[in-house]
Design a protein around this motif. Structure first.
Motif, PDB file in Angstrom:
ATOM      1  N   GLU A  10       0.834  -1.197   0.000  1.00 57.88           N
ATOM      2  CA  GLU A  10       0.000   0.000   0.000  1.00 57.88           C
ATOM      3  C   GLU A  10       0.874   1.254   0.000  1.00 57.88           C
ATOM      4  N   GLU A  19      -0.554   4.209   0.280  1.00 55.86           N
ATOM      5  CA  GLU A  19      -1.233   5.191   1.116  1.00 55.86           C
ATOM      6  C   GLU A  19      -0.718   5.114   2.550  1.00 55.86           C
ATOM      7  N   PRO A  46      -0.833   5.202   6.629  1.00 51.22           N
ATOM      8  CA  PRO A  46      -1.892   4.906   7.581  1.00 51.22           C
ATOM      9  C   PRO A  46      -2.575   6.192   8.021  1.00 51.22           C
ATOM     10  N   ALA A  47      -3.918   6.113   8.205  1.00 49.92           N
ATOM     11  CA  ALA A  47      -4.659   7.313   8.569  1.00 49.92           C
ATOM     12  C   ALA A  47      -4.205   7.851   9.917  1.00 49.92           C
ATOM     13  N   GLU A  48      -4.050   6.932  10.846  1.00 53.60           N
ATOM     14  CA  GLU A  48      -3.595   7.357  12.168  1.00 53.60           C
ATOM     15  C   GLU A  48      -2.389   6.512  12.503  1.00 53.60           C
ATOM     16  N   HIS A  71      -5.112   0.815   9.222  1.00 54.59           N
ATOM     17  CA  HIS A  71      -4.496   1.793   8.311  1.00 54.59           C
ATOM     18  C   HIS A  71      -5.057   1.669   6.886  1.00 54.59           C
ATOM     19  N   ARG A  83      -9.676   2.312   7.832  1.00 55.74           N
ATOM     20  CA  ARG A  83     -10.166   3.537   8.477  1.00 55.74           C
ATOM     21  C   ARG A  83     -10.422   4.655   7.454  1.00 55.74           C
ATOM     22  N   PRO A  84      -9.513   4.855   6.497  1.00 52.05           N
ATOM     23  CA  PRO A  84      -9.810   5.879   5.476  1.00 52.05           C
ATOM     24  C   PRO A  84     -11.086   5.579   4.690  1.00 52.05           C
ATOM     25  N   VAL A  85     -11.351   4.295   4.451  1.00 49.66           N
ATOM     26  CA  VAL A  85     -12.586   3.916   3.740  1.00 49.66           C
ATOM     27  C   VAL A  85     -13.791   4.295   4.577  1.00 49.66           C
ATOM     28  N   TYR A  86     -13.716   3.972   5.862  1.00 50.04           N
ATOM     29  CA  TYR A  86     -14.831   4.275   6.755  1.00 50.04           C
ATOM     30  C   TYR A  86     -15.055   5.784   6.835  1.00 50.04           C
ATOM     31  N   GLU A  87     -13.971   6.515   6.932  1.00 56.89           N
ATOM     32  CA  GLU A  87     -14.103   7.975   7.053  1.00 56.89           C
ATOM     33  C   GLU A  87     -14.682   8.595   5.780  1.00 56.89           C
ATOM     34  N   ALA A  88     -14.410   7.977   4.640  1.00 57.42           N
ATOM     35  CA  ALA A  88     -14.912   8.518   3.372  1.00 57.42           C
ATOM     36  C   ALA A  88     -16.360   8.115   3.096  1.00 57.42           C
TER      37      ALA A  88
END
Lengths: 344, 580
Positions: B37, B39, B41-43, B211, B214-219
């Motif tokens: 990946e 990208e 990690p978001a956090e 990682h 979480r970005p998917v959930y936030e979007a």
């Protein structure tokens, strides 16, 4: 002709609507999609309540149909079970091109689920149809030209044997003979299941090798019916006056058979093929299951037994549309084959 | 017609070329390392204090030396996200590429995988009052893209499970947690409102990579539609996911950096073969190295072909659930003597010997082959004389001479339903014949599974009490003994249609014991409670075992070092090997 086609398409719209209503109602009575969501155990009560609410299965049937047809993005839902409908819907409905998502493969669009399988079914079924048409034409014409000969009687006998055998029997027997036993006897053998050998990879030759037994199984039965039908129509045409006239004019025998006789004899055959072609999309349930061919037939059965309404409705609607389209194409082919036929 | 033929030919050739080119999976190329990946990690989580180096790029063996094991799966995964499935065929696959926090060995002992040791009150992992459980994660575990596995992944998994925007398959038991905390990146603290005894058998069967998801959930506000659910390029386990082609196969390639050692088999290829007879043919032809749920009648033929058969107990026992509803069930079933007569009048021993080829035995209790079964319970023997005596004592006699017993004008004819599985229908026929001898009539009913297991609200025949005897095979939260079928609160009704007590049994003593065991974190105390539970169920014949129903695995002659556990069959798959 153009006006005729437009009229047929317009007539198909209410027909498809009625079909979709009937199928949707039938699907609601086919079983409980939550029944198998607990895996090997029964779905627990709290989970059942939650999933019923989250998947919208608690709504009345007419509302579920409406959401499927026009979407639910104009409505709000209670997803957390607090009794307050605050979450907006996200479905657009099939009229806006959204066929929904599978209940079994949660979150996967129905179009993706079907699209993954359709090419495999076309490979299998078009190959089988090609084999059926080519061989049945050859056998049918041969039998008609040598009516009541030893070969005609032999072919007739084999046809009846083939026609009377269930496909699962042919499939399993051929698998055991040509795969299991041939391997045991040290002969060149065919694969049992799947589309390719994982040690080799998915190559065209591997796919072709794995096609042989399923195509044989599908063709064996249909071949019998088709060849008998072609034999009958050929015999009828060969006794017509214009064939006699052609013979007296000294036209070569091959031209008489394949140009004059076969073209005219093929009119009713086109009807059968026209009816068969849309059903090719549905795949061959038994053959695909036995040979583990990843086609539409298996997809339909797998999702029907788990009451996955969105996927089953998508498949059925695809077939319904195909039937309508192929009927129009059949009519056009009629006109091409027989100039006397006109449509207003 | 010539044009038509040409059209067909072109279409087929085109389809073949598209099919083989679009998803070409040449075996040698399959050894590419999993996609990394790009990208971030978001956090970002803290690296472990004593972290080992992240995994290096894998080195692939030459194609000719690759060891590819083919597993035949009669059901295809529904999804690869562990939160969205209860399907056995999907869940056990997770052990390859998405390790459980702990699994169970072939002796049923817990075996830490992502954690350093199993928490207990002795080592301080479980608090005195049993409401707090602390997990310590290993320092050397990384997701396949090199990101460390941390407590944040556990917290995220818990959050996603209980989030109402995710239509997960099962919220329980995560909804019992009041919080999950991470005092440091390698420590997970689970806080329960009340002691929860069944945690070891039910929790952390696969965790989510925070990682990635979480970005998917936030979007999107949900992970229902995440690409990872179907194409999980990031995992943690002995194998890495490679690809999944719908209806056809899924491939997993060895994780060179697996912390317990590189797996001996380079690739595991799951082929989806829905037909049982085809599975057997493929195993005999050597086209499969492992098959599952083999019918007993196929076992001798497979053994003749050199295939090894391994049976393991996973808590499943085939049995009868008696309908004790005073309104819906047959009145005779209210009398324990009638239920005992049904046990004595059914020759389950001969049935196991003849129909199941002697490979199974009747189950005495629901908890057979677990430490929780009442040790003195022996299956009721076949004794038609005793059955007749008990029925006579209960007042059910053939007063009208029609061959069937009756009482107060009610004929003793029982509605006996199950699924359309062949062995069950054979069993029904045997029962009907044997019960004729003791004057009990049986009406046989069989249904497709999705109808038979339909809930009360959907008119399922068992759930709505239409049947007097329902037969199926079931287990507990194996290896945990907990289950909910006999709780009074689970009796379904119009007001509570989701209840799973389809026997409509409300035994207050039994109910209290079930409530008690759920809070007993001490093994010995809980075992003693379950001995009482299984004795009550046995004595009162609330459930009658027909046969013990172990899972049957067919192991091809090439597979070596195979050990199979009942609850986590692939617990040692990294040690499995293939010989030519």
């Amino acid at each position: 002709m153009t006006r005729y086609i437009i009229r047929r398409i317009l007539q198909a719209i209410p027909l498809l609507f009625i079909i979709s209503v009937i199928l949707f109602v039938l699907m609601q009575n086919m079983g409980d999609p939550l029944a198998t969501m607990g895996g090997r155990t029964i779905t627990r009560s709290a989970e059942r309540e939650r999933l019923t609410r989250q998947l919208g299965l608690d709504k009345p049937i007419y509302m579920q149909y409406l959401y499927w047809l026009i979407g639910n993005d104009w409505d709000k839902f209670d997803r957390d079970g607090d009794g307050i409908e605050e979450s907006p819907g996200i479905r657009k409905g099939i009229l806006r091109g959204d066929f929904g998502t599978s209940l079994v493969n949660r979150g996967i669009p129905v179009t993706t689920v079907i699209g993954d399988r359709l090419p495999n079914t076309l490979i299998l079924m078009l190959t089988a149809e090609l084999v059926i048409i080519l061989f049945s034409l050859g056998i049918g014409v041969y039998s008609a030209l040598r009516q009541y000969s030893f070969m005609d009687n032999l072919i007739t006998g084999i046809s009846f044997i083939g026609y009377s055998m269930p496909i699962f029997f042919i499939a399993l027997v051929s698998m055991y003979i040509f795969s299991v036993n041939f391997k045991r006897w040290g002969l060149p053998y065919l694969p049992t299941v799947g589309m390719f050998d994982p040690q080799v990879g998915k190559t065209a030759s591997e796919v072709l090798r794995h096609l042989i037994l399923p195509v044989f199984s599908i063709s064996f039965i249909s071949l019998a019916a088709y060849s008998r039908y072609i034999r009958g129509t050929m015999l009828e045409v060969l006794n017509q006056d214009y064939i006699r006239t052609a013979k007296s004019k000294g036209i070569p025998r091959r031209d008489i058979i394949f140009v004059h006789a076969l073209k005219n004899a093929s009119l009713p055959i086109v009807t059968i093929i026209g009816l068969d072609l849309p059903l090719l999309l549905a795949g061959a349930v038994v053959t695909e299951r036995i040979f583990a061919w990843p086609g539409m037939g298996r997809l339909f059965l797998d999702h029907l037994t788990r009451s996955d309404t969105p996927v089953v409705m998508g498949i059925l609607l695809l077939i319904s549309v195909a039937v309508v389209v192929f009927q129009i194409l059949t009519d056009i082919t009629y006109a091409w084959l027989d100039p006397r036929i006109t449509y207003k | 017609m010539k044009k038509t033929h040409w059209m067909f030919t072109i279409l087929i050739l085109l389809s073949l070329v598209l099919a083989s080119c679009a998803q070409a999976t040449q075996a040698p190329e399959a050894t590419e390392p999993p996609v990394v990946e790009t990208e971030p990690p978001a956090e970002a989580t803290e690296p472990p204090t004593e972290a080992t180096e992240p995994p290096a790029e894998a080195t692939e063996p030459p194609a000719a030396e690759r060891k590819v094991a083919t597993f035949i799966w009669t059901q295809e995964f529904d999804t690869l996200n562990p939160l969205y499935t209860n399907m056995w065929f999907a869940a056990i696959t997770h052990q390859l590429w998405l390790s459980y926090a702990w699994d169970f060995d072939d002796q049923g002992n817990p075996n830490p995988v992502l954690i350093t040791e199993m928490p207990s009150q002795d080592n301080g992992g479980i608090s005195e009052d049993g409401t707090t459980i602390t997990l310590t994660l290993r320092d050397d575990i990384f997701w396949s893209d090199g990101t460390p596995v941390t407590a944040d992944d556990f917290i995220f998994t818990w959050q996603m499970t209980i989030d109402p925007n995710n239509t997960v398959a099962q919220v329980s038991p995560y909804d019992l947690l009041t919080s999950v905390e991470a005092p440091d990146p390698k420590t997970v603290v689970m806080n329960f409102a009340e002691p929860f005894a069944a945690w070891a058998g039910t929790m952390w069967h696969g965790i989510l990579p925070a990682h990635i998801l979480r970005p998917v959930y936030e979007a999107e506000g949900t992970i229902d539609n995440a690409e990872w659910n179907r194409n999980p390029t990031v995992g943690v386990g002995p194998y890495n996911f490679a690809e999944w082609e719908s209806g056809s196969y899924a491939r997993f390639v060895a994780n060179e950096n697996f912390w317990l050692g590189k797996p001996a088999i380079d690739e595991v290829f799951f082929r989806f073969v829905p037909d049982d007879a085809s599975q057997v043919a493929a195993l005999k032809a050597g086209e499969g190295d492992l098959g599952t749920f083999i019918a007993y009648s196929d076992i001798p033929g497979l053994q003749d072909a050199g295939v090894n058969i391994v049976t393991v107990f996973s808590g499943y026992n085939e049995g009868w659930y008696m309908n004790l509803s005073p309104e819906k069930g047959h009145p005779a079933l209210q009398d324990v003597r009638v239920r005992q007569a049904l046990a004595y009048g059914f020759d389950r021993f001969t049935l196991n010997k003849d129909l199941l080829l002697g490979l199974t035995v009747p189950a005495a209790t629901y908890w057979d082959n677990t430490p929780y079964a009442f040790p003195d319970a022996e299956p009721y023997p076949y004794d038609p004389a005793m059955a007749n005596q008990l029925l006579d004592e209960a007042g059910w006699v053939d007063s009208n001479g029609d061959g069937t017993r009756d009482k107060d004008g009610v004929e003793l004819v029982l509605r006996y339903g199950t699924t359309t599985r062949e062995i069950r229908q054979d069993t029904q026929a045997v029962v009907q014949q044997q019960y004729q001898e003791i004057g009990v009539g049986v009406e046989l009913l069989s249904y497709d599974s999705d109808i038979f297991f339909g809930g009360y609200g959907d008119g399922g025949p068992s759930a709505t009490g239409e049947l007097d005897i329902s037969e199926w095979s079931d287990t507990t939260d194996y290896p945990d003994p907990n289950m909910a079928y006999w709780l009074c609160s689970e009796i379904p009704s119009d007001e509570s249609p989701a209840g799973v007590n389809w026997q409509y049994i409300c035994d207050e003593e039994l109910d209290a014991l079930f409530q008690l065991q759920n809070t007993q974190v001490d093994f010995a105390e809980r075992q003693a409670t379950f001995h009482q539970i299984s004795k009550i169920v046995f004595d009162k014949v609330y459930w009658l075992g027909v046969w013990q129903d172990p899972d049957t695995f067919a192991i091809g002659p090439r597979l070596q070092n195979v050990k199979i556990s009942g609850s986590t069959p692939f617990y040692n798959i990294y040690e499995w090997d293939l010989v030519p």
